[in-house]
Design an enzyme around this catalytic site. Sequence first.
Site, short mmCIF file in Angstrom:
data_model
loop_
_atom_site.label_atom_id
_atom_site.label_comp_id
_atom_site.label_asym_id
_atom_site.label_seq_id
_atom_site.Cartn_x
_atom_site.Cartn_y
_atom_site.Cartn_z
N ALA A 1 0.87 -1.17 0.00
CA ALA A 1 0.00 0.00 0.00
C ALA A 1 0.91 1.23 0.00
O ALA A 1 2.03 1.17 0.50
CB ALA A 1 -0.89 -0.03 1.23
N GLY B 1 0.68 -5.00 1.09
CA GLY B 1 -0.57 -5.06 0.32
C GLY B 1 -0.37 -5.70 -1.05
O GLY B 1 -1.31 -6.27 -1.61
N GLU C 1 -0.62 -9.26 -0.46
CA GLU C 1 -2.03 -9.56 -0.13
C GLU C 1 -2.91 -9.56 -1.38
O GLU C 1 -3.81 -10.39 -1.51
CB GLU C 1 -2.53 -8.55 0.91
N GLU D 1 4.95 -5.12 7.04
CA GLU D 1 4.20 -4.04 7.70
C GLU D 1 4.71 -3.72 9.09
O GLU D 1 4.68 -2.58 9.54
CB GLU D 1 2.71 -4.39 7.79
#
Length: 257
Positions: free
Chosen positions: A64, A108, A111, A131
């Site tokens: 992200a 992300g 993911e 993260e």
Amino acid sequence: MADVVLTEVHGKVGLITINRPEALNALNNDVMDGIAKAIEGFEADDAIACMVLTGNEKAFAAGADIAYMKDFSYVQNYKSNFITRNWESIRSARKPVIAAVSGFALGGGCEVAMMCDIIYASDTAKFGQPEIKLGILPGAGGTQRLPRAVGKAKAMDLCLTARMMDAQEAERAGLVSRVFPADQLMAETLKAAATMAEFSLPVLMMVKESVNQSFESSLSQGVNFERRLFHSVFALEDQKEGMAAFVEKRKPAFKNQ
Ligand code: HXC
């Protein structure tokens, strides 16, 4: 400004490319809205059987977008339904989605790859859930999908140490279906997608749904779900055609009916 998500059609395959090379394809709302819109379009298009989601040679997506996300507040996250609102479109796609991963698939990015049905990786791919280095935890399913894919031992190791795993390790661990040399990844992925696209589309979708059911239910519930679908496919013309073609030693001509 260039489009951050590009789409192309290859036969019956919809190709979706994340296009923010300057930020290693970091995922912001524009990217996730773009992916959601592309998936929605391909889902609605009867000429498309399956999709491929990819990035570039350096990065599938390095996570992200940290700069974009850093000042978010709890209330803003909650009210805007952050992540759930657009990221989940990948998970809810009913046609198969293949992730073709080269370079970084972190946070992300990993993911998003795991939300897809298959991950094909180039030998340059690197996976991880770093993260924790940022003072956050995976938020788009990483703590749930990674242990289901690679087991608790490796998932804990990756999430708690933030280390990266290369393509070979990811394949051995069961996260990645196949590894290809970087310059062959896209051709091999499109070849596999084209193979799927030749089958009966409703059956392709049912196979995906049934395999996914194995993650959502007990064994007996999952087997029962599969059995109901199996009974139902005998209502399809494509089942009659597929079996007749075998018996008559010819190629089936599926009509997606
Ligand atoms: C924003 C990013 C980014 C990211 C890279 N960039 N990753 N920008 N968000 N996640 C930007 C860099 O700031 C830099 O921009 C450019 O991309 C190139 O990156 P470099 O760091 O210079 O490249 P390199 O030295 O090759 O290092 C690659 C890297 C590193 C190891 C992948 O970029 C890195 O550690 N990135 C962050 C990985 C990460 O922590 N991901 C998880 C994010 S949190 P400039 O402008 O300086 O050139 C997350 C939560 C998900 O994903 C939960 C759901 C939302």
